[in-house]
Design a protein around this motif. Structure first.
Motif, PDB file in Angstrom:
ATOM      1  N   ALA A   1      43.860 -14.842  72.458  1.00 28.84           N
ATOM      2  CA  ALA A   1      45.003 -14.651  72.099  1.00 28.84           C
ATOM      3  C   ALA A   1      45.818 -13.649  72.790  1.00 28.84           C
ATOM      4  N   ALA A   2      45.025 -12.567  73.563  1.00 30.43           N
ATOM      5  CA  ALA A   2      45.354 -11.788  74.473  1.00 30.43           C
ATOM      6  C   ALA A   2      46.013 -12.562  75.527  1.00 30.43           C
ATOM      7  N   ALA A   3      45.121 -13.295  76.284  1.00 30.29           N
ATOM      8  CA  ALA A   3      45.443 -14.024  77.322  1.00 30.29           C
ATOM      9  C   ALA A   3      46.664 -14.947  77.144  1.00 30.29           C
ATOM     10  N   GLY A   4      46.724 -15.335  75.862  1.00 29.34           N
ATOM     11  CA  GLY A   4      47.866 -16.262  75.659  1.00 29.34           C
ATOM     12  C   GLY A   4      49.190 -15.658  75.557  1.00 29.34           C
ATOM     13  N   GLY A   5      49.311 -14.289  75.431  1.00 30.94           N
ATOM     14  CA  GLY A   5      50.429 -13.482  75.374  1.00 30.94           C
ATOM     15  C   GLY A   5      50.673 -13.001  73.842  1.00 30.94           C
ATOM     16  N   VAL A   6      49.739 -13.276  73.087  1.00 30.48           N
ATOM     17  CA  VAL A   6      50.184 -12.781  71.534  1.00 30.48           C
ATOM     18  C   VAL A   6      50.371 -11.262  71.435  1.00 30.48           C
ATOM     19  N   ALA A   7      49.589 -10.374  71.867  1.00 40.72           N
ATOM     20  CA  ALA A   7      49.694  -9.043  71.960  1.00 40.72           C
ATOM     21  C   ALA A   7      48.409  -8.414  72.571  1.00 40.72           C
ATOM     22  N   PRO A   8      48.630  -7.293  72.926  1.00 41.96           N
ATOM     23  CA  PRO A   8      47.523  -6.684  73.613  1.00 41.96           C
ATOM     24  C   PRO A   8      46.138  -6.634  72.489  1.00 41.96           C
ATOM     25  N   ALA A   9      44.988  -6.541  73.541  1.00 33.62           N
ATOM     26  CA  ALA A   9      43.741  -6.237  72.501  1.00 33.62           C
ATOM     27  C   ALA A   9      42.782  -5.139  73.082  1.00 33.62           C
ATOM     28  N   VAL A  10      42.127  -4.625  72.315  1.00 33.99           N
ATOM     29  CA  VAL A  10      41.054  -3.464  72.735  1.00 33.99           C
ATOM     30  C   VAL A  10      39.658  -4.269  72.446  1.00 33.99           C
ATOM     31  N   LEU A  11      39.029  -4.054  73.736  1.00 30.05           N
ATOM     32  CA  LEU A  11      37.597  -4.920  73.353  1.00 30.05           C
ATOM     33  C   LEU A  11      36.565  -4.140  74.325  1.00 30.05           C
ATOM     34  N   SER A  12      35.358  -4.581  74.277  1.00 30.60           N
ATOM     35  CA  SER A  12      34.484  -3.950  75.128  1.00 30.60           C
ATOM     36  C   SER A  12      34.623  -4.120  76.542  1.00 30.60           C
ATOM     37  N   SER A  13      34.184  -3.351  77.265  1.00 26.01           N
ATOM     38  CA  SER A  13      34.235  -3.684  78.825  1.00 26.01           C
ATOM     39  C   SER A  13      33.372  -4.811  78.910  1.00 26.01           C
ATOM     40  N   LEU A  14      32.083  -4.801  78.284  1.00 24.57           N
ATOM     41  CA  LEU A  14      31.206  -5.657  78.718  1.00 24.57           C
ATOM     42  C   LEU A  14      31.850  -7.161  78.352  1.00 24.57           C
ATOM     43  N   ALA A  15      32.782  -7.227  77.299  1.00 27.12           N
ATOM     44  CA  ALA A  15      33.356  -8.762  76.980  1.00 27.12           C
ATOM     45  C   ALA A  15      34.190  -9.033  77.897  1.00 27.12           C
ATOM     46  N   VAL A  16      35.140  -8.275  78.461  1.00 27.63           N
ATOM     47  CA  VAL A  16      36.212  -8.651  78.950  1.00 27.63           C
ATOM     48  C   VAL A  16      35.860  -8.628  80.766  1.00 27.63           C
ATOM     49  N   ALA A  17      34.853  -8.104  80.995  1.00 27.68           N
ATOM     50  CA  ALA A  17      34.506  -8.197  82.464  1.00 27.68           C
ATOM     51  C   ALA A  17      34.735  -9.631  83.185  1.00 27.68           C
ATOM     52  N   PRO A  18      34.091 -10.570  82.815  1.00 28.28           N
ATOM     53  CA  PRO A  18      34.380 -11.806  83.374  1.00 28.28           C
ATOM     54  C   PRO A  18      35.789 -12.408  83.545  1.00 28.28           C
ATOM     55  N   ASP A  19      36.529 -12.012  82.515  1.00 31.57           N
ATOM     56  CA  ASP A  19      38.039 -12.329  82.406  1.00 31.57           C
ATOM     57  C   ASP A  19      39.068 -11.358  83.373  1.00 31.57           C
ATOM     58  N   LEU A  20      38.656 -10.400  83.324  1.00 34.59           N
ATOM     59  CA  LEU A  20      39.446  -9.332  84.504  1.00 34.59           C
ATOM     60  C   LEU A  20      38.878 -10.012  85.909  1.00 34.59           C
ATOM     61  N   ALA A  21      37.714 -10.212  86.140  1.00 34.12           N
ATOM     62  CA  ALA A  21      37.466 -10.716  87.453  1.00 34.12           C
ATOM     63  C   ALA A  21      38.079 -12.176  87.628  1.00 34.12           C
ATOM     64  N   ALA A  22      38.596 -13.019  86.528  1.00 35.80           N
ATOM     65  CA  ALA A  22      39.069 -14.157  86.789  1.00 35.80           C
ATOM     66  C   ALA A  22      40.668 -14.313  86.813  1.00 35.80           C
ATOM     67  N   GLY A  23      41.072 -12.961  86.469  1.00 31.77           N
ATOM     68  CA  GLY A  23      42.417 -12.802  86.574  1.00 31.77           C
ATOM     69  C   GLY A  23      43.142 -13.116  85.161  1.00 31.77           C
ATOM     70  N   THR A  24      42.317 -13.744  84.145  1.00 34.82           N
ATOM     71  CA  THR A  24      42.963 -14.322  83.008  1.00 34.82           C
ATOM     72  C   THR A  24      43.611 -12.910  81.850  1.00 34.82           C
ATOM     73  N   LEU A  25      42.870 -11.947  82.264  1.00 34.92           N
ATOM     74  CA  LEU A  25      43.236 -10.809  81.613  1.00 34.92           C
ATOM     75  C   LEU A  25      43.682  -9.744  82.645  1.00 34.92           C
ATOM     76  N   VAL A  26      44.193  -8.808  82.268  1.00 34.04           N
ATOM     77  CA  VAL A  26      44.436  -7.521  83.030  1.00 34.04           C
ATOM     78  C   VAL A  26      44.224  -6.343  82.222  1.00 34.04           C
ATOM     79  N   ALA A  27      43.283  -5.186  82.486  1.00 33.02           N
ATOM     80  CA  ALA A  27      43.098  -4.099  82.136  1.00 33.02           C
ATOM     81  C   ALA A  27      44.084  -3.062  82.345  1.00 33.02           C
TER      82      ALA A  27
END
Length: 298
Positions: A235-261
Protein backbone atom coordinates in the motif's frame (compact mmCIF):
# COMPACT_ATOMS: atom_id res chain seq x y z
CA UNK A 1 7.56 -14.03 -9.83
CA UNK A 2 8.59 -17.51 -11.08
CA UNK A 3 12.10 -18.54 -10.10
CA UNK A 4 14.61 -18.66 -12.98
CA UNK A 5 15.11 -22.28 -14.11
CA UNK A 6 18.79 -22.34 -13.18
CA UNK A 7 18.07 -21.61 -9.51
CA UNK A 8 14.63 -23.15 -9.03
CA UNK A 9 16.16 -26.37 -7.61
CA UNK A 10 18.66 -25.79 -4.79
CA UNK A 11 19.52 -29.49 -4.38
CA UNK A 12 22.47 -29.50 -6.81
CA UNK A 13 23.89 -26.35 -5.17
CA UNK A 14 23.66 -28.03 -1.76
CA UNK A 15 25.59 -31.01 -3.18
CA UNK A 16 28.18 -28.65 -4.68
CA UNK A 17 28.71 -27.05 -1.27
CA UNK A 18 29.12 -30.48 0.34
CA UNK A 19 31.71 -31.54 -2.24
CA UNK A 20 33.61 -28.30 -1.65
CA UNK A 21 33.51 -28.70 2.13
CA UNK A 22 34.45 -32.39 2.19
CA UNK A 23 36.91 -32.49 -0.70
CA UNK A 24 35.44 -35.50 -2.48
CA UNK A 25 32.25 -36.69 -4.09
CA UNK A 26 32.34 -39.88 -2.06
CA UNK A 27 32.25 -38.06 1.27
CA UNK A 28 29.57 -35.67 0.00
CA UNK A 29 27.50 -38.65 -1.16
CA UNK A 30 27.80 -40.28 2.27
CA UNK A 31 26.71 -37.06 4.00
CA UNK A 32 23.59 -36.88 1.81
CA UNK A 33 22.82 -40.60 1.88
CA UNK A 34 23.07 -41.06 -1.88
CA UNK A 35 25.49 -42.75 -4.25
CA UNK A 36 28.63 -41.11 -5.55
CA UNK A 37 27.32 -41.60 -9.07
CA UNK A 38 24.17 -39.66 -8.17
CA UNK A 39 26.24 -36.75 -6.83
CA UNK A 40 28.43 -36.73 -9.92
CA UNK A 41 25.42 -36.80 -12.23
CA UNK A 42 23.66 -33.92 -10.47
CA UNK A 43 26.77 -31.75 -10.40
CA UNK A 44 27.40 -32.44 -14.10
CA UNK A 45 23.80 -31.48 -14.85
CA UNK A 46 24.30 -28.26 -12.92
CA UNK A 47 27.49 -27.51 -14.88
CA UNK A 48 25.60 -28.09 -18.12
CA UNK A 49 22.75 -25.82 -17.04
CA UNK A 50 25.11 -23.03 -15.98
CA UNK A 51 27.52 -23.45 -18.87
CA UNK A 52 30.60 -23.40 -16.65
CA UNK A 53 32.90 -26.00 -15.06
CA UNK A 54 32.45 -26.02 -11.31
CA UNK A 55 34.78 -28.77 -10.09
CA UNK A 56 38.30 -29.98 -10.80
CA UNK A 57 38.42 -33.76 -10.39
CA UNK A 58 41.71 -35.59 -9.73
CA UNK A 59 42.92 -38.77 -7.98
CA UNK A 60 43.73 -36.63 -4.92
CA UNK A 61 40.18 -35.33 -4.59
CA UNK A 62 37.84 -32.72 -5.94
CA UNK A 63 38.24 -28.95 -5.68
CA UNK A 64 36.30 -25.94 -6.87
CA UNK A 65 37.29 -24.13 -10.03
CA UNK A 66 37.41 -20.32 -9.78
CA UNK A 67 33.92 -20.22 -11.31
CA UNK A 68 32.81 -22.94 -8.90
CA UNK A 69 34.04 -20.92 -5.94
CA UNK A 70 31.97 -17.95 -7.07
CA UNK A 71 28.85 -20.05 -7.60
CA UNK A 72 29.31 -21.76 -4.22
CA UNK A 73 29.65 -18.40 -2.47
CA UNK A 74 26.48 -17.09 -4.08
CA UNK A 75 24.63 -20.32 -3.34
CA UNK A 76 25.50 -20.42 0.35
CA UNK A 77 23.02 -17.73 1.41
CA UNK A 78 20.24 -19.30 -0.68
CA UNK A 79 20.82 -22.76 0.81
CA UNK A 80 20.95 -21.29 4.33
CA UNK A 81 17.70 -19.43 3.65
CA UNK A 82 16.08 -22.66 2.44
CA UNK A 83 17.15 -24.38 5.65
CA UNK A 84 15.65 -21.55 7.70
CA UNK A 85 12.45 -21.79 5.66
CA UNK A 86 12.23 -25.53 6.34
CA UNK A 87 12.76 -24.99 10.07
CA UNK A 88 9.97 -22.43 10.15
CA UNK A 89 7.56 -24.62 8.17
CA UNK A 90 8.35 -27.64 10.35
CA UNK A 91 7.44 -25.63 13.44
CA UNK A 92 4.09 -24.66 11.91
CA UNK A 93 3.29 -28.29 11.09
CA UNK A 94 4.19 -29.65 14.52
CA UNK A 95 1.49 -31.28 16.66
CA UNK A 96 0.02 -29.43 19.64
CA UNK A 97 1.71 -31.95 21.92
CA UNK A 98 5.12 -30.58 20.88
CA UNK A 99 7.63 -30.19 23.65
CA UNK A 100 8.17 -26.49 22.89
CA UNK A 101 5.31 -24.14 22.02
CA UNK A 102 6.45 -20.76 20.69
CA UNK A 103 4.32 -17.66 20.03
CA UNK A 104 5.92 -14.76 18.18
CA UNK A 105 4.98 -11.36 16.84
CA UNK A 106 4.84 -11.09 13.06
CA UNK A 107 8.16 -9.25 12.71
CA UNK A 108 10.05 -11.70 14.91
CA UNK A 109 8.38 -14.74 13.32
CA UNK A 110 9.18 -13.61 9.78
CA UNK A 111 12.63 -12.07 10.07
CA UNK A 112 14.40 -13.51 13.13
CA UNK A 113 12.84 -16.72 14.41
CA UNK A 114 13.68 -19.01 11.44
CA UNK A 115 17.44 -18.77 12.00
CA UNK A 116 16.96 -19.16 15.76
CA UNK A 117 15.01 -22.37 15.08
CA UNK A 118 17.80 -23.66 12.82
CA UNK A 119 20.28 -23.15 15.65
CA UNK A 120 17.90 -24.79 18.14
CA UNK A 121 17.47 -27.81 15.87
CA UNK A 122 21.25 -28.16 15.62
CA UNK A 123 21.56 -28.06 19.41
CA UNK A 124 18.45 -30.15 20.19
CA UNK A 125 17.64 -32.22 17.09
CA UNK A 126 14.92 -34.14 18.93
CA UNK A 127 12.96 -31.05 19.95
CA UNK A 128 9.60 -30.62 18.23
CA UNK A 129 8.52 -26.98 18.00
CA UNK A 130 5.07 -25.55 17.27
CA UNK A 131 4.79 -21.90 16.26
CA UNK A 132 1.91 -19.45 16.32
CA UNK A 133 2.35 -15.97 14.85
CA UNK A 134 0.16 -12.99 15.79
CA UNK A 135 0.41 -9.49 17.19
CA UNK A 136 2.25 -8.82 20.45
CA UNK A 137 -0.89 -8.51 22.58
CA UNK A 138 -2.07 -11.94 21.48
CA UNK A 139 1.39 -13.42 22.03
CA UNK A 140 1.34 -12.23 25.64
CA UNK A 141 -2.19 -13.63 26.06
CA UNK A 142 -1.08 -17.03 24.74
CA UNK A 143 1.79 -17.21 27.22
CA UNK A 144 -0.46 -16.14 30.10
CA UNK A 145 -3.04 -18.77 29.13
CA UNK A 146 -0.38 -21.51 28.90
CA UNK A 147 -0.95 -21.91 25.18
CA UNK A 148 2.76 -21.09 24.65
CA UNK A 149 5.85 -21.86 26.69
CA UNK A 150 7.71 -18.77 25.51
CA UNK A 151 6.78 -15.77 23.41
CA UNK A 152 8.57 -13.03 21.48
CA UNK A 153 7.02 -9.56 21.38
CA UNK A 154 7.67 -6.08 19.98
CA UNK A 155 5.42 -4.21 22.40
CA UNK A 156 7.04 -1.59 24.69
CA UNK A 157 5.31 -3.07 27.77
CA UNK A 158 4.19 -6.55 28.83
CA UNK A 159 1.69 -7.70 31.47
CA UNK A 160 2.96 -7.79 35.06
CA UNK A 161 2.41 -11.55 35.17
CA UNK A 162 5.15 -12.09 32.60
CA UNK A 163 8.92 -11.99 32.90
CA UNK A 164 10.74 -10.44 29.94
CA UNK A 165 14.25 -10.35 28.54
CA UNK A 166 15.44 -8.19 25.65
CA UNK A 167 16.78 -10.43 22.88
CA UNK A 168 17.29 -8.00 19.98
CA UNK A 169 17.09 -4.35 18.95
CA UNK A 170 15.13 -2.88 16.08
CA UNK A 171 14.18 0.50 14.66
CA UNK A 172 10.91 1.66 13.19
CA UNK A 173 11.29 3.29 9.79
CA UNK A 174 8.92 5.69 8.05
CA UNK A 175 8.60 4.65 4.40
CA UNK A 176 6.87 6.16 1.38
CA UNK A 177 6.67 5.50 -2.34
CA UNK A 178 9.43 7.07 -4.47
CA UNK A 179 6.82 9.51 -5.86
CA UNK A 180 5.63 10.74 -2.46
CA UNK A 181 6.57 14.37 -1.57
CA UNK A 182 8.33 13.18 1.59
CA UNK A 183 10.75 11.14 -0.53
CA UNK A 184 12.31 14.41 -1.74
CA UNK A 185 12.80 15.91 1.74
CA UNK A 186 16.53 15.78 2.43
CA UNK A 187 16.04 16.43 6.14
CA UNK A 188 12.89 14.36 6.50
CA UNK A 189 9.94 15.40 8.67
CA UNK A 190 9.44 16.26 12.32
CA UNK A 191 7.54 14.18 14.85
CA UNK A 192 4.53 16.54 14.82
CA UNK A 193 4.10 16.09 11.07
CA UNK A 194 4.19 12.32 11.48
CA UNK A 195 1.65 12.44 14.31
CA UNK A 196 -0.89 14.38 12.24
CA UNK A 197 -0.51 12.42 9.00
CA UNK A 198 -2.93 9.52 8.36
CA UNK A 199 -0.86 6.37 7.79
CA UNK A 200 -1.25 2.86 6.53
CA UNK A 201 -0.96 1.15 9.91
CA UNK A 202 -1.03 -2.14 11.73
CA UNK A 203 -4.07 -3.06 13.80
CA UNK A 204 -4.47 -2.21 17.48
CA UNK A 205 -2.50 -4.65 19.62
CA UNK A 206 0.49 -4.89 17.29
CA UNK A 207 3.87 -4.10 18.81
CA UNK A 208 4.76 -1.78 15.95
CA UNK A 209 1.66 0.37 16.44
CA UNK A 210 1.92 0.34 20.24
CA UNK A 211 5.53 1.50 20.13
CA UNK A 212 4.77 4.23 17.59
CA UNK A 213 1.83 5.53 19.63
CA UNK A 214 3.98 5.53 22.76
CA UNK A 215 6.83 7.37 21.00
CA UNK A 216 4.69 9.98 19.23
CA UNK A 217 1.99 10.44 21.87
CA UNK A 218 -0.97 10.36 19.50
CA UNK A 219 -1.60 9.43 15.89
CA UNK A 220 -4.07 10.52 13.25
CA UNK A 221 -6.77 8.06 12.28
CA UNK A 222 -5.14 5.62 9.81
CA UNK A 223 -6.07 5.58 6.13
CA UNK A 224 -5.96 1.78 6.32
CA UNK A 225 -5.46 -0.76 9.10
CA UNK A 226 -3.87 -3.98 7.89
CA UNK A 227 -2.64 -7.07 9.74
CA UNK A 228 -0.08 -8.01 7.08
CA UNK A 229 3.34 -6.39 6.80
CA UNK A 230 3.47 -7.25 3.10
CA UNK A 231 0.08 -5.60 2.51
CA UNK A 232 1.21 -2.45 4.31
CA UNK A 233 4.41 -2.28 2.24
CA UNK A 234 2.45 -2.74 -0.98
CA UNK A 235 0.00 0.00 0.00
CA UNK A 236 2.81 2.42 0.84
CA UNK A 237 4.72 1.58 -2.34
CA UNK A 238 1.52 2.15 -4.30
CA UNK A 239 1.22 5.68 -2.93
CA UNK A 240 -1.77 5.13 -0.63
CA UNK A 241 -0.06 6.78 2.37
CA UNK A 242 3.17 6.63 4.39
CA UNK A 243 3.74 3.65 6.68
CA UNK A 244 5.90 2.93 9.71
CA UNK A 245 7.43 -0.55 9.81
CA UNK A 246 10.35 -2.48 11.24
CA UNK A 247 13.70 -1.81 9.63
CA UNK A 248 14.00 -5.60 9.28
CA UNK A 249 10.84 -5.69 7.19
CA UNK A 250 11.63 -2.82 4.80
CA UNK A 251 15.36 -3.42 4.20
CA UNK A 252 14.84 -5.37 0.91
CA UNK A 253 12.34 -2.79 -0.37
CA UNK A 254 14.69 0.11 0.39
CA UNK A 255 17.51 -1.71 -1.42
CA UNK A 256 15.26 -2.35 -4.43
CA UNK A 257 14.06 1.27 -4.49
CA UNK A 258 10.35 0.40 -4.23
CA UNK A 259 10.18 2.28 -0.92
CA UNK A 260 12.09 5.32 0.37
CA UNK A 261 13.00 5.85 4.04
CA UNK A 262 12.08 9.23 5.55
CA UNK A 263 14.11 10.51 8.54
CA UNK A 264 12.05 11.74 11.49
CA UNK A 265 13.34 14.52 13.74
CA UNK A 266 12.51 14.87 17.40
CA UNK A 267 11.57 11.30 18.26
CA UNK A 268 13.45 8.07 18.96
CA UNK A 269 12.01 5.13 17.05
CA UNK A 270 14.40 2.51 18.41
CA UNK A 271 12.78 -0.40 20.21
CA UNK A 272 13.60 -3.63 21.99
CA UNK A 273 12.33 -7.06 20.99
CA UNK A 274 11.76 -9.27 24.02
CA UNK A 275 11.22 -12.86 25.02
CA UNK A 276 8.40 -13.33 27.53
CA UNK A 277 7.39 -16.22 29.77
CA UNK A 278 5.16 -16.83 32.78
CA UNK A 279 6.50 -15.18 35.92
CA UNK A 280 7.55 -17.68 38.55
CA UNK A 281 8.24 -20.41 35.98
CA UNK A 282 11.94 -20.22 35.09
CA UNK A 283 12.87 -21.17 31.56
CA UNK A 284 14.31 -24.66 31.25
CA UNK A 285 15.36 -27.05 28.51
CA UNK A 286 14.55 -26.07 24.91
CA UNK A 287 12.76 -22.83 25.88
CA UNK A 288 15.85 -21.65 27.76
CA UNK A 289 18.06 -22.71 24.86
CA UNK A 290 15.91 -20.78 22.38
CA UNK A 291 16.07 -17.57 24.42
CA UNK A 292 19.85 -17.94 24.83
CA UNK A 293 20.19 -18.40 21.06
CA UNK A 294 18.00 -15.32 20.45
CA UNK A 295 20.16 -13.16 22.74
CA UNK A 296 23.35 -14.47 21.14
CA UNK A 297 24.57 -15.95 24.40
CA UNK A 298 23.91 -19.57 23.52
Amino acid sequence: MPLPPRVADLGPYDLLLSVAERGSMGRAAAAHGVSQAAVSARVRSLEAALGVTLLERSPRGTTLTPAGALVAGWARSAVDAAEALEAGIASLRAEQSSRLRVAASLTVAEYLLPRWLVALRTRNPGTAVSLSSQNSTDVAADVLADRADVGFVEAPTVPDELDAQVVARDQLTVVVSPDHPWARRRHGIDAARLATTPLVAREHGSGTRSHLERAIGSLAEPVLELASTTAIKNAAAGGVAPAVLSSLAVAPDLAAGTLVAVPVRGVALHRALSAVWHRGRPLTGPSEDLVRIATGSG
